[in-house]
Design an enzyme around this catalytic site. Structure first.
Site, PDB file in Angstrom:
ATOM      1  CG  ASP A   1      -1.625   1.265   1.441  1.00 36.79           C
ATOM      2  OD1 ASP A   1      -2.358   1.667   0.526  1.00 36.79           O
ATOM      3  OD2 ASP A   1      -1.446   1.883   2.510  1.00 36.79           O
TER       4      ASP A   1
ATOM      5  CG  ASP B   1      -1.106   7.597   0.243  1.00 36.07           C
ATOM      6  OD1 ASP B   1      -0.001   8.059  -0.066  1.00 36.07           O
ATOM      7  OD2 ASP B   1      -2.103   7.635  -0.508  1.00 36.07           O
TER       8      ASP B   1
END
Length: 481
Positions: A315, A317
């Site tokens: 992922d 952020d």
């Protein structure tokens, strides 16, 4: 031996309460009990006193993999959710495991199936568990062996053949399997009129076994002979009869009558059972051959299962970089501590690395696609190059197939890298990252931060405190993979 973890996959049947009640009455208690919820869209959460994991409705093989990978004991005992445990079962389990030599990977428990004096066709089918080899209704395995062979083959979507296939693969790796002294009771589930027809879907799984292990797979896997050749003869006779052959029609009638007779004679011969046997005996061969043909086509070219990790998807952020909501400014990109070292370790080990990220700011009009691309380019400059980038620009309301927790980004990344989803590990900071991995058939590691909810941590199968320890877990240098 320091303890054993019990893994119970379930689709939420009420009988789960019975086995958990039996387990609670056992002494001593196991080191841990993991209930793996294998419903794809549960309408209500499972409520029990044990840790509940989730496997996304991918079948009992995948559910058991989720369970044993979350365990930290050397022995893992698998139970079905519809069995009953007699008093002293767990003491007998510990005795079985203590007697197991270092070369033994698995110890099977005996299976008792209570049936009537003149059992129905379905009762006789269930009673076959009494002599089934290495059935995971009650089977304990060493974690070491499961790791070595990659666990259960998740291409098996039903509680059928996945246990025999695992046992075969483990023995091919030089391990031994033995039968223990303990036993469980496996009640016969309620039977419907068409249940014998529905279970013919297992013929597709037989096709997978043949694709992997060849024509002698039954002997290799300790599986009894089937009736496929007779079903095929029945179907061919019917097809030729439709062309006008009276001899073929007579052959179909004789084969069907013989099949029905074999199913009726040992049973209770009640009117209901006789009617059911007559009707299903006429239908069943066609369904069996259809599923076998479907499985043969689907599994053509299949090879033995492996879950060797080939790629890690991150992922963006909150995982690789500090989260800046709807960021469109490359100058605000700041990698989290250990990001450089973690990615370097993965590349050094020869693993592909990629990024999967929801960017709903594009769909909301808060940031442009070009600004997101500029931010991603900056991250590539700081931490890259990444082998694949997958970005979802949609809002939740759009209902796309790519936005996490849906599987689209993970599947697209695996396809881009030319690998199977089960060879992927997803590392993220919130539950949607974990759920996207599960939906795609990949593995996941949760690295919590201030945005991670407590329920997301509890639901995650594998949790690590920081990015580096998560990567070390993947590589096996800081924990089992």
């Amino acid at each position: 031996m320091t303890g054993v973890t019990i893994v119970i996959p379930t689709v939420g049947r009420t009988c789960l309460t019975n086995v958990l009640t039996d387990l609670a009455a056992q002494e001593p208690q196991p080191a841990a009990v993991y209930v793996v919820d294998d419903r794809s869209n549960p309408d209500r959460p499972l409520v029990c006193d044990h840790r509940v994991l989730h496997s996304g409705g991918r079948g009992p093989a995948a559910a058991r993999n989720v369970g044993w990978r979350a365990a930290d004991t050397e022995w893992i005992a698998f139970l079905d959710d519809d069995v009953r445990l007699p008093d002293g079962w767990i003491s007998a389990l510990y005795d079985d495991l203590r007697r197991a030599g270092d070369h033994v990977a698995g110890v099977q428990g005996g299976i008792e199936v209570p049936v009537s004096d003149r059992p129905t066709d379905w009762e006789r089918s269930t009673a076959g568990l009494r002599s089934a080899k290495w059935a995971t209704a009650d089977m304990a395995y060493r974690r070491t062996a499961l790791e070595q062979v990659g666990g259960f083959d998740e291409r098996f979507p039903r509680a059928y053949r996945e246990d025999a296939e695992l046992a075969l693969r483990i023995r091919q790796h030089g391990w031994g399997l033995v039968e223990g002294e303990r036993h469980i009771v496996h009640p016969v589930r309620p039977e419907g009129f068409w249940i014998s027809v529905r279970v013919q879907r297992g013929n597709a799984d037989d096709a997978l076994m043949r694709a992997i292990y060849g024509r002698h797979w039954r002997r290799l896997a300790d599986c009894p002979p089937g009736r496929l050749k007779w079903h095929l003869a029945t179907v061919v006779s019917a097809a030729v009869a439709l062309l006008g052959s009276k001899r073929a029609a007579a052959g179909w009638a004789l084969l069907t009558a013989d099949f029905a007779r074999r199913r009726i004679i040992p049973g209770p011969r009640t009117p209901g059972e006789v009617v059911r046997m007559l009707v299903t005996s006429a239908v069943l061969p066609f369904v069996a051959v259809w599923h076998r043909a479907r499985g043969t086509w689907r599994h053509r070219g299949s090879v033995a299962w492996t879950d060797k990790v080939s790629a890690v998807l991150f992922d963006r952020d909150g995982t690789l970089v500090h989260d800046v909501p709807y960021n469109g400014d490359p100058d605000r990109v700041r990698p989290v501590p250990q990001a450089h070292e973690a990615l370097h370790k993965l590349r050094q080990a020869g693993l592909a690395v990629g990024v999967i990220t929801n960017q709903s700011g594009i769909g909301r009009g808060l940031v442009s696609a070009e600004e997101v691309a500029a931010v991603n380019k900056r991250l590539d400059e700081l931490l890259g190059p990444f082998d694949t980038w997958q970005v979802c620009p949609h809002t939740e309301a759009e209902g796309c197939a790519c936005r996490k927790p849906a599987s689209g980004l993970v599947l697209a990344a695996a396809n881009d890298l030319g690998i199977a989803p089960n060879q992927v590990v997803v590392i993220g900071d919130i539950g949607s990252d974990v759920d996207a991995a599960k939906a795609a058939g990949a593995r996941s590691i949760l690295v919590p931060n201030g945005a991670t909810r407590a329920d997301e941590v509890r639901a995650a199968g594998t949790v690590r405190p920081d990015l580096l320890s998560a990567v070390e877990h993947v590589l096996g240098t800081g924990g089992r993979r």
